[in-house]
Design a protein around this motif. Sequence first.
Motif, PDB file in Angstrom:
ATOM      1  N   HIS A  81      47.078  41.352  53.644  1.00 57.32           N
ATOM      2  CA  HIS A  81      46.839  41.229  51.849  1.00 57.32           C
ATOM      3  C   HIS A  81      46.091  42.633  51.473  1.00 57.32           C
ATOM      4  O   HIS A  81      45.211  43.087  51.786  1.00 57.32           O
ATOM      5  CB  HIS A  81      45.452  40.196  51.803  1.00 57.32           C
ATOM      6  CG  HIS A  81      45.965  38.470  52.038  1.00 57.32           C
ATOM      7  ND1 HIS A  81      44.874  37.894  51.946  1.00 57.32           N
ATOM      8  CD2 HIS A  81      46.582  37.984  51.584  1.00 57.32           C
ATOM      9  CE1 HIS A  81      45.473  36.193  51.586  1.00 57.32           C
ATOM     10  NE2 HIS A  81      47.062  36.328  51.957  1.00 57.32           N
ATOM     11  N   GLU A  98      45.629  41.022  45.517  1.00 59.87           N
ATOM     12  CA  GLU A  98      44.778  40.301  45.489  1.00 59.87           C
ATOM     13  C   GLU A  98      43.483  40.404  44.761  1.00 59.87           C
ATOM     14  O   GLU A  98      42.617  40.562  45.140  1.00 59.87           O
ATOM     15  CB  GLU A  98      43.663  38.984  46.936  1.00 59.87           C
ATOM     16  CG  GLU A  98      45.305  37.923  47.248  1.00 59.87           C
ATOM     17  CD  GLU A  98      44.227  37.685  48.435  1.00 59.87           C
ATOM     18  OE1 GLU A  98      44.414  37.063  49.310  1.00 59.87           O
ATOM     19  OE2 GLU A  98      43.362  38.275  49.036  1.00 59.87           O
ATOM     20  N   SER A 139      35.889  34.926  47.134  1.00 59.48           N
ATOM     21  CA  SER A 139      37.087  34.407  48.625  1.00 59.48           C
ATOM     22  C   SER A 139      38.269  34.427  48.631  1.00 59.48           C
ATOM     23  O   SER A 139      39.258  33.745  48.627  1.00 59.48           O
ATOM     24  CB  SER A 139      35.550  33.171  49.347  1.00 59.48           C
ATOM     25  OG  SER A 139      36.694  32.981  50.311  1.00 59.48           O
ATOM     26  N   ASP A 140      38.819  35.049  48.784  1.00 57.12           N
ATOM     27  CA  ASP A 140      40.267  35.270  49.148  1.00 57.12           C
ATOM     28  C   ASP A 140      41.319  35.919  50.073  1.00 57.12           C
ATOM     29  O   ASP A 140      42.440  35.513  50.261  1.00 57.12           O
ATOM     30  CB  ASP A 140      41.085  36.044  47.643  1.00 57.12           C
ATOM     31  CG  ASP A 140      40.293  35.309  46.125  1.00 57.12           C
ATOM     32  OD1 ASP A 140      40.840  34.381  46.166  1.00 57.12           O
ATOM     33  OD2 ASP A 140      40.360  37.204  45.806  1.00 57.12           O
TER      34      ASP A 140
HETATM   35 ZN   LIG Z   1      42.329  34.620  51.479  1.00 59.47          ZN
END
Ligand SMILES: [Zn+2]
Length: 453
Positions: free
Chosen positions: A317, A362, A452-453
């Motif tokens: 991410h 994100e 909260s990703d």
């Molecule tokens: Zn996450």
Amino acid sequence: MARNTREVLKAKTNGVIDKIKTAVSTAETKVAKKTAAATTRKRKIKDEDADEEAHSCDSCGSEDEKKPEIKKPTPKKRKTKGDADDTMPLAPRTAVPSLKRAMYIGAHISGAGGVHNAIPNAAHIGANAFALFLKSQRKWTSPPLAPEVPSQFRDLLKQHAYDAAKHILPHGSYLVNLAQSDAAKAKQAYDNFVDDLKRCEALGIKLYNFHPGSTGGAPMADACARIAAQLNRAHGETSSVVTVLENMCGSGNVVGGRFEDLRDIIALVADKSRVGVCIDTCHAFAAGYDLRTPEAFAATMAEFDDVVGLKYLKALHLNDSKAPFASHRDLHANIGTGFLGLRAFHNIMNCESMQNLPMVLETPIDVKGPDGKNVEDKRIWADEIKLLESLIDMDVESKAFAEKEVELQDKGADERKKIQEQVDKKAVKDAKKGTKGAKRGRKKKEETDDESD
Ligand SMILES: [Zn+2]
Ligand SMILES: [Zn+2]
């Protein structure tokens, strides 16, 4: 006279006939109009029902070609602003073989209105990989996938040249905590989790990313054991999907802030081919793993290899951090604007081990619209994808790199200053209150404002 009478009668009769003809014609037109309207209504309802799960691409109108007299109504739009529509993509997709390193970069895009919608949405921003939620991430139960969805999903993947096994990394529900010790809550979490895994398999998706969970105050070792037990059970109920643990920022009771947490879970997973790790760059940095200089980045990756094993790295991410190093705050920033900075992403984009993994942005895309309300601007992701791709093989000593680095750091300066002040204030407060107070403060903060990703 007789002739005149006949002519008058004839004229009268013709008049009546004309009237009758007109009346019949009007009636026929009315009936035809009513029938057409009813048909259109029926078709509209059918189309709107289908729109929930079926895609509406232009190349799939074969049924309508046989009935040209009825114009197909425009399907009801459920798209958010900036989603894929009939207009040109925001950016063309880069052919990965044209890059010096095989980096598959994309973002966590919307699958609103049906998971298949994520595919054109990803293509729209020029993504070569993407994440999505497979169902509502804030509800415990969701309707099952409609039977026709898997084949529609596969058709769209083919049309847009995505490989479900390599380029898609769904994100699990925020509600699920596999470390839950309460039996009823653990069952609820497990059911939601395994349902997602089954959706992956129905759609041909190979990787599934999720947050390991929270200890709830129990010892970390117990929490890791419970997570592993749930994974073993879920692997038994499914056949191929790889469950990918996301590293976290290490606040409060959250599992996964240390590489050791991930190692301890993996150690107890029976089928090692079914488990992996996704490194979130913001979480890693906030947890105290530095990525900024080439030396720091190399040290962090060596530690990951040592503790967990590089073979378990399945995805990334890509997020910058609004919060400073080791602050245990989970606040995603746009690439280059945060405390990580452009150099950290240059390190990643030029790392051999990161090749061929799905990389998912994100980063925040909310901007103020003309009416003052927040709207999503997906061009931000389209631009960030191109920016990251441009870092491959880029000379960090070049003028182009230096200018971009300064430009992005300037953009994020106010936000970094704001969060730095919060972190400093809290540190002073914690020092006064002692460790006990610090823990409470962290927990409270985590519940209130952190992403909260
Ligand atoms: Zn996450
Ligand atoms: Zn993440």
